[in-house]
Design a protein around this motif. Structure first.
Motif, PDB file in Angstrom:
ATOM      1  N   GLY A 261      35.800  48.274 -26.656  1.00 10.58           N
ATOM      2  CA  GLY A 261      35.469  47.289 -26.260  1.00 10.58           C
ATOM      3  C   GLY A 261      36.493  46.391 -26.264  1.00 10.58           C
ATOM      4  O   GLY A 261      35.894  44.873 -26.559  1.00 10.58           O
ATOM      5  N   GLU A 262      37.492  46.559 -26.091  1.00 13.64           N
ATOM      6  CA  GLU A 262      38.085  44.431 -25.675  1.00 13.64           C
ATOM      7  C   GLU A 262      38.790  45.083 -24.017  1.00 13.64           C
ATOM      8  O   GLU A 262      38.448  45.818 -23.927  1.00 13.64           O
ATOM      9  N   ASN A 268      38.584  46.523 -18.744  1.00 16.25           N
ATOM     10  CA  ASN A 268      39.196  47.371 -20.187  1.00 16.25           C
ATOM     11  C   ASN A 268      39.778  47.749 -20.453  1.00 16.25           C
ATOM     12  O   ASN A 268      40.865  48.212 -19.928  1.00 16.25           O
ATOM     13  N   ILE A 269      41.020  47.658 -22.381  1.00 17.91           N
ATOM     14  CA  ILE A 269      41.911  47.843 -22.192  1.00 17.91           C
ATOM     15  C   ILE A 269      41.828  48.761 -23.695  1.00 17.91           C
ATOM     16  O   ILE A 269      43.085  49.151 -24.094  1.00 17.91           O
ATOM     17  N   GLN A 274      42.431  53.362 -29.726  1.00 16.84           N
ATOM     18  CA  GLN A 274      43.990  53.578 -29.465  1.00 16.84           C
ATOM     19  C   GLN A 274      44.292  53.843 -31.195  1.00 16.84           C
ATOM     20  O   GLN A 274      45.180  54.850 -31.196  1.00 16.84           O
ATOM     21  N   GLN A 275      43.280  53.259 -32.214  1.00 21.36           N
ATOM     22  CA  GLN A 275      43.932  53.563 -33.700  1.00 21.36           C
ATOM     23  C   GLN A 275      42.777  55.521 -33.253  1.00 21.36           C
ATOM     24  O   GLN A 275      43.945  56.198 -34.069  1.00 21.36           O
ATOM     25  N   LEU A 278      46.627  57.616 -32.463  1.00 23.58           N
ATOM     26  CA  LEU A 278      47.525  56.615 -32.965  1.00 23.58           C
ATOM     27  C   LEU A 278      47.409  57.380 -34.648  1.00 23.58           C
ATOM     28  O   LEU A 278      48.995  58.656 -34.753  1.00 23.58           O
ATOM     29  N   PHE A 279      47.027  58.183 -34.839  1.00 23.93           N
ATOM     30  CA  PHE A 279      46.871  58.913 -36.617  1.00 23.93           C
ATOM     31  C   PHE A 279      45.940  60.445 -36.110  1.00 23.93           C
ATOM     32  O   PHE A 279      46.447  61.000 -36.685  1.00 23.93           O
ATOM     33  N   GLY A 280      45.834  60.618 -34.680  1.00 26.56           N
ATOM     34  CA  GLY A 280      45.194  61.797 -34.223  1.00 26.56           C
ATOM     35  C   GLY A 280      46.952  62.403 -33.847  1.00 26.56           C
ATOM     36  O   GLY A 280      47.439  63.692 -34.686  1.00 26.56           O
TER      37      GLY A 280
END
Length: 784
Positions: A261-262, A268-269, A274-275, A278-280
């Motif tokens: 949603g950013e 769209n970026i 992204q989290q 990252l945690f994956g």
């Protein structure tokens, strides 16, 4: 055959209890971390997927171009857009329009509650899958006096009574009849509400939304099956009806808004996805670290299993059978670790939910989750056992049975590489998690340019507006209350921006955007915002005058002396700049301080701010404040928050990420320590005779302990040389997302290095000291 493999595996595991325990603990730690991350990722990915037609539901977004060419993207659009979409775009099967969530008083008889709700048209329940348990959607059609409520709200208002056709009061004067009850909104819905009132009622109270240049509502559409997104047909719908508008609507998948949603400059970026990535990656890395332990320990103890392989081969066992045997043993350890991990996850799940603010459950009946667990276990077992299995199965029986151990001592280089990789990863995780916490502390302790301590916030409602003068006078007579003020939305992230201000000397090509904040004369003193020149508002006599910050003066091309007295025209009409404040943070610390204009208002806003003295007893004072508000405003429940809490919520996502990163870093350190402990045990055992000879020749126990520790210390130094540059780069990228951030200091790496070395000496030191202090006679008598 398989029965034999299992029996042999159990025997070997029982025979090497210490080795088995270390492997199970390491794999359990890795699987526990992976399960928690897997649960968290599954929950995030499930958001808004429960809608029956989720693949066909699209949110109407708007790209709005500023005068300076920057494009803002948001979900708010003109209320008249919905009808135009339905009439002109044949690919749209259904469209629904609804307001943003807001807290409103919901009352039945004498009992009232502040509830979050929305105003929506009849198609809302047709587009979205929020099933009704009572009533019908048709009951809301063209009826301005109907309302739908959740099961929880029905119980709160009516207890065990029938809720249908009962009358409730919404706000101060809207009497509505309950037309239906819907199931409680699931946690994995990005839209959360407890009532749905008619959108036409909302439109009557906010006629400005009919303007094509405004954007006060949301629109979501359901596309027809197999139809393509009509991008070109939609893009010019606003401009076709509003020649001065620069906004262009477009459709975006509704279920992607939470994670993707950013937008930046109309593109769209990403976002929260992204989290997920990252945690994956963290979960995979931690599992690999646990597998590395298994590989290292299995290859290190290959000498003790060499004769076993030799005997098996000599009596006819082929290479594939040996590989299967060793991999079976590895998978068996993984299954044992999985069982222990499930028990630990179930035990720790309440703490994890508290940490993440979620309501996750360990559902072993979920086929996706179950498949994930089985996959993790088998993959972990195969990864852990594959290399040792192929190494051990290649031993030549004749050489091994003759006592030629050269082939058994291979793999030392690989073990060193794996230890370096493991500790490099640990160093990156340690430095990264500490850096996140340092940034959170930097944000929490930064001087924002105003005072956020000891300030109570109370939301505005009609009852307070009517009795504000009486409430304010009584509150100011309470000991401990220093001031009470009125203001707009969050001061930490002022949402209203415009380029409308006109001042003397403004160029025709000016495209400067200003943040706008409505407040009364008490707001600036209550938050202790310094005024560098001029004065504060005096009351209604300054209704058309303005106060600006230094950034605004700079943007207007004014110096502090000439700024005060300059004519300024804004929404309150023509007036003058009467004061200039010092710059303070009026947005998230990811962004710079923006030019800002204060407009005088006594009721156009949303919050009351009560300043409390430091010496006041907060609990007793809250009760007194509640008494005053209930006296003048008995219909509304008394609800409050602290300005500091609002500030913390602004960075709640960063805090959760920091806590998760720290938790998984601790697990990674534990796995590394366990692996090092086990590897040191076998290293010390293998070098027992060497230590005995050195001791006979005069070496001290201290020098021998340092000798054993130094080998591992060299590996740790090598891992730091690799891990630190990577950690520095990743931290720099993370901090670059904040305009205001802490600095990367060398002490962060220094103390991380000390921690890693300390972990090494703790893991290795026990075996080093034990071996160095042992009697050399015993080791030299051993004929292995």
């Amino acid at each position: 055959m398989w029965k034999n493999y299992l029996k042999t595996s159990f025997r070997n595991l029982r025979r090497q209890k210490g080795y088995t325990l270390i492997n199970i603990l390491g794999l359990t730690s890795g699987i526990v971390a992976s399960i928690f991350i897997f649960l968290w990722i599954l929950d995030e990915l499930s958001f808004d997927k429960f809608h029956i037609e989720s693949d066909r539901i699209y949110s109407v977004m708007v790209n709005s171009e500023r005068p300076d060419g920057i494009i803002d993207t948001y979900p708010a659009n003109p209320s008249r857009l919905k009808e135009t979409l339905v009439n002109e775009i044949p690919e749209i099967e259904l469209a629904t329009q609804y307001s943003f969530e807001s807290a409103v008083l919901v009352k039945h008889k004498a009992e009232g509650f502040n509830e979050i709700g929305i105003y929506a048209d009849p198609n809302f329940f047709r587009v979205f899958s929020f099933p009704l348990v009572k009533g019908s959607v048709d009951n809301i059609q063209n009826k301005l006096n109907s309302i739908f409520i959740s099961e929880d709200l029905a119980i709160k208002l009516f207890k065990d009574e029938t809720s249908l056709e009962k009358t409730i009061l919404l706000g101060q004067d809207q009497e509505l009849t309950v037309a239906g009850v819907f199931k409680n909104i699931p946690d994995n819905s990005s839209l959360q509400f407890d009532f749905v009132a008619p959108f036409d009622l909302y439109l009557q109270e906010n006629p400005w939304m009919q303007n094509w240049a405004s954007g006060g509502s949301r629109t979501t559409v359901l596309l027809s099956e197999n139809s393509e997104i009509p991008t070109n047909k939609i893009a010019n719908l606003i401009q076709k009806n509003c020649t001065e508008c620069t906004s262009q609507p477009f459709l975006y998948p509704y279920h992607k808004l939470r994670l993707h949603g950013e937008f930046e400059n109309g593109v769209n970026i990403g976002g929260r996805i992204q989290q997920i990535y990252l945690f994956g990656i963290v979960a995979i890395v931690i599992l690999i670290m646990a597998c590395i332990n298994f590989i290292n320990l299995a290859t290190a103890r290959s000498g003790s299993r060499g004769r076993e392989v030799g005997i098996r081969k000599s009596i006819g066992a082929n290479k594939s059978e040996l590989v299967i045997q060793f991999i079976t043993e590895s998978i068996l350890v993984s299954w044992i670790a999985l069982i222990v991990a499930i028990l630990l996850v179930q035990l720790l799940l309440p703490f994890f939910n508290q940490l993440t603010g979620k309501n996750l459950a360990l559902d072993l009946t979920n086929p996706i989750f179950l498949l994930g667990l089985v996959s993790i276990t088998i993959i972990t077992g195969v990864l852990s056992g594959a290399y040792p299995a192929f190494i051990l199965s290649r031993f030549k029986p004749i050489s091994v049975l003759k006592g030629d151990n050269r082939s058994l001592l291979k793999g030392q280089s690989l073990r060193r590489i794996l230890v370096i990789a493991q500790f490099s990863t640990s160093a990156i995780l340690i430095v990264g998690s500490i850096a996140i916490y340092q940034q959170i502390n930097f944000i929490s302790n930064r001087n924002l340019g105003f005072n956020k301590e000891n300030i109570i916030i109370i939301d505005q409602n009609e009852g307070i507006v009517k009795s504000y003068d009486g409430i304010k006078n009584e509150l100011l007579h309470l000991p401990g209350i220093e001031n009470i003020a009125f203001g707009g939305n969050s001061i930490f992230s002022v949402p209203i921006t415009t380029n409308d201000p006109v001042w003397t000397g403004k160029s025709e090509n000016s495209n400067i955007n200003f943040k706008i904040y409505r407040c009364d004369e008490a707001f600036i003193p209550t938050l202790n915002i310094p005024i560098s020149n001029g004065r504060n508002f005096l009351g209604t006599q300054d209704a058309s005058n303005y106060i600006i910050n230094k950034k605004a003066a700079e943007a207007m091309g004014l110096d502090l002396e000439t700024a005060v007295g300059t004519e300024l025209e804004m929404w309150n009409g023509k007036g003058q700049i009467i004061g200039v404040t010092e710059d303070f943070h009026n947005d998230n610390l990811k962004f710079d301080i923006e030019p800002m204009i204060f407009m005088f208002s006594e009721n156009l806003g949303s919050h009351y701010f009560i300043k409390v003295s430091n010496q006041a007893s907060m609990a007793g004072l809250i009760d007194q404040v509640k008494g005053v508000f209930k006296k003048y405003n008995p219909e509304y429940p008394f609800e409050f928050s602290f300005l500091e809490e609002v500030f913390e919520r602004e960075y709640q996502n960063e805090q959760v990420i920091g806590k998760l990163a720290l938790s998984f870093t601790i697990i990674a350190i534990l796995i590394s320590g366990l692996g090092l402990f086990g590897l040191a045990s076998f290293t010390a055992e293998r070098r027992t005779k060497e230590i005995g000879i050195r001791k006979v020749l005069g070496a001290s126990s201290k020098s021998l302990s340092l000798l054993l520790c130094s080998d591992f210390a060299i590996l740790v130094f090598a891992s730091l040389l690799i891990g630190f540059p990577i950690a520095w780069y990743l931290i720099r990228e993370f901090l670059s997302t904040f305009t205001f951030h802490t600095e990367i200091h060398w002490t962060l790496f220094f103390f991380t290095g000390l921690l890693m070395l300390g972990l090494t000496f703790l893991s290795v030191g026990y075996h080093a000291i034990k071996t160095a202090w042992s009697n050399p006679v015993n080791s030299l008598q051993n004929e292995e």
